[in-house]
Design a protein around this motif. Structure first.
Motif, short mmCIF file in Angstrom:
data_model
loop_
_atom_site.label_atom_id
_atom_site.label_comp_id
_atom_site.label_asym_id
_atom_site.label_seq_id
_atom_site.Cartn_x
_atom_site.Cartn_y
_atom_site.Cartn_z
N GLY A 5 0.92 -0.90 -0.55
CA GLY A 5 -0.19 -0.19 -0.19
C GLY A 5 1.02 1.12 0.03
N PHE A 6 -0.17 2.49 0.54
CA PHE A 6 0.54 3.83 -0.01
C PHE A 6 1.63 3.93 1.06
CE2 PHE A 6 0.30 8.48 0.91
CZ PHE A 6 0.65 8.79 -0.77
N LEU A 7 1.81 3.05 2.29
CA LEU A 7 2.73 2.95 3.93
C LEU A 7 4.05 2.81 2.89
CD1 LEU A 7 2.86 0.10 5.02
CD2 LEU A 7 1.09 0.86 5.56
N ALA B 162 -4.91 5.90 -4.56
CA ALA B 162 -5.67 6.25 -3.26
C ALA B 162 -7.59 5.69 -3.54
CB ALA B 162 -5.55 7.67 -3.47
N ALA B 163 -7.56 5.85 -5.09
CA ALA B 163 -9.30 5.05 -5.21
C ALA B 163 -9.27 3.85 -4.88
CB ALA B 163 -9.62 5.89 -6.60
N ASN B 164 -7.91 3.07 -5.75
CA ASN B 164 -8.00 2.02 -5.59
C ASN B 164 -8.29 1.15 -3.90
OD1 ASN B 164 -7.88 -1.36 -6.77
ND2 ASN B 164 -5.86 -1.18 -5.52
N SER C 32 5.12 18.26 -6.19
CA SER C 32 6.37 17.75 -5.31
C SER C 32 5.53 16.18 -4.50
CB SER C 32 6.66 19.32 -4.08
OG SER C 32 5.00 18.91 -3.33
N VAL C 33 6.86 15.82 -3.38
CA VAL C 33 6.42 15.26 -2.59
C VAL C 33 5.00 15.42 -1.55
CG1 VAL C 33 7.41 13.42 -1.17
CG2 VAL C 33 8.60 14.18 -2.91
N ASP C 34 5.05 17.09 -1.38
CA ASP C 34 4.07 17.23 -0.44
C ASP C 34 2.80 17.21 -0.81
OD1 ASP C 34 5.68 17.64 2.02
OD2 ASP C 34 5.76 19.61 1.09
N LYS D 289 -4.81 12.54 -0.32
CA LYS D 289 -6.18 12.61 0.59
C LYS D 289 -7.05 13.94 -0.29
CE LYS D 289 -7.08 16.00 4.80
NZ LYS D 289 -6.21 16.49 6.13
N GLU D 290 -7.36 14.04 -0.94
CA GLU D 290 -8.26 14.65 -1.77
C GLU D 290 -8.96 13.22 -2.24
OE1 GLU D 290 -7.46 17.83 -4.05
OE2 GLU D 290 -6.36 19.02 -2.32
N VAL D 291 -8.11 12.94 -2.73
CA VAL D 291 -8.44 11.49 -3.59
C VAL D 291 -9.70 10.44 -2.77
CG1 VAL D 291 -8.29 9.37 -5.39
CG2 VAL D 291 -7.16 11.66 -5.63
N ARG D 292 -8.96 9.65 -1.76
CA ARG D 292 -9.32 9.26 -0.91
C ARG D 292 -10.67 9.72 -0.07
NH1 ARG D 292 -5.37 5.30 1.52
NH2 ARG D 292 -4.16 5.38 0.58
N ALA D 293 -11.14 11.03 -0.02
CA ALA D 293 -12.26 11.45 0.57
C ALA D 293 -13.53 12.07 -0.51
CB ALA D 293 -11.83 12.94 0.60
N TYR D 294 -13.19 12.05 -1.44
CA TYR D 294 -13.90 11.33 -2.94
C TYR D 294 -14.83 10.45 -3.00
CZ TYR D 294 -16.03 11.81 -7.51
OH TYR D 294 -16.42 11.63 -8.96
#
Length: 347
Positions: free
Chosen positions: A79-81, A290-292, A326-328, A335-340
């Protein structure tokens, strides 16, 4: 586990072990390999670990990478982590033997791939086959996942238990779901794009999982990498690029008898619809990842059906056009995609 088998075979010290929640297995590995540091996912598991120096949480992983003297970090986190440890290891001047797909999928533009040795079978196969000849196309193979032979009309009713019935082997829950949706091959093509540069990439189904990669050269010839499926071979080469010892048994082609190849069908694997666009716009990998991850969470929670995982990915991919600068920004977009994706619902 494969990494530790190779470490034992070549008498390599293991300085750090990172574990999720399988503490019983971790304690066995500690006893055999005697690491200096251990990191687990959850605070409540620390007291169960039979080691004097135990940390917990994602920040602890970064701390032990920085504190370690090892020159090689094997990142097989799921995962993303897995992205921050890859970035931290490279920042510390270490080489990364990379199995974590999401590092390159989400952050490929900000990763120095000269510090990466791929240990997924497909990318290792491409690396192994490359020679000083002009390439026409690089191809990786897929097993097709649990539903490659299912009637299409049954897919919308597939359960979590169904997704775990992989035809060739047993893997972790998330990667087995990704195999069934074909998201794993979308990820691997994107990884290949970052590792080997711009060019033509594709994937096909090879049902026996014995061919891992092929390269079409401009002269009309094609080479294929055959090997029994095991990460031990790529890991061994991450330790020594000139590896010249037997790691696996050869594939016995007479015993195999025949191989079967299939096209990856969009009707069965809807995420394949965005393959070409994503390879042209590789910085958008953070969106599909993120969506996945949210789609899988919702599927496991029985909030959506199996085919809706792809629906969430496609909705998010069409909704978000922004590319991180950027990495940030990777973490902000994530975060935005996960919320959506979290608020999407399907009937």
């Amino acid at each position: 586990m494969n990494t530790l088998i190779i470490a034992k075979k070549f008498d390599i010290d293991v300085e750090v072990l990172v574990c999720g929640r399988n503490i019983d297995l971790l304690n066995q590995q500690i006893k055999e390999h005697q690491p200096k540091f251990v990191v687990v996912a959850d605070k409540e598991d620390v007291k169960r670990v039979q080691h004097p120096f135990v940390k917990y949480g994602s920040e602890a992983i970064l701390e032990v990478i920085e504190a370690s003297k090892s020159k090689l970090v094997v990142n097989a986190l799921v995962g993303f982590l897995g992205l921050p440890p890859t970035l931290k290891a490279i920042e510390c001047g270490k080489k990364v033997a990379l199995a974590n797909k999401e590092s390159l999928v989400a952050g490929g533009a900000f990763i120095d791939t000269s510090k990466i040795q791929p240990i997924d079978s497909e990318h290792f196969g491409l690396w192994y086959l490359l020679q000083d000849r002009e390439v026409s196309k690089m191809i990786i193979t897929a097993s097709g996942g649990a539903f490659r032979d299912w009637p299409l009309e049954k897919l919308s009713h597939a359960t979590l238990a169904d997704t775990q019935k992989h035809p060739n082997w047993s893997m972790g829950q998330k990667i087995t779901i990704d195999s069934a949706t074909m998201v794993n091959k979308i990820f691997e093509l994107l990884e290949a794009r970052w590792l080997f540069g711009e060019g033509a990439y594709d994937a096909i189904i090879e049902t026996r999982s014995l061919i891992h990669a092929l390269i079409n050269f401009k002269d009309g010839s094609t080479t294929a990498h055959f090997a029994n499926a095991s990460m031990q071979l790529p890991i061994a080469y991450a330790l020594d690029a000139n590896m010249n010892e037997k790691i696996l048994d050869h594939v016995d082609l007479l015993n195999v008898g025949a191989l079967e190849f299939k096209e990856i069908d969009i009707a069965r694997y809807p995420v394949w619809e965005i393959k070409e666009d994503l390879l042209k716009n590789p910085n958008r990998g953070v969106i599909i990842n993120a969506a996945n991850e949210i789609g899988i969470e919702k599927f496991i929670a029985k909030e959506i059906g199996f085919m809706d995982i792809a629906g969430i990915i496609l909705e998010a991919y069409n909704r978000f056009q922004r590319e991180p600068q950027s990495v940030d920004e990777i973490f902000q977009i994530d975060k935005e995609v996960r919320a959506y994706a979290q608020q999407l619902s399907f009937k």
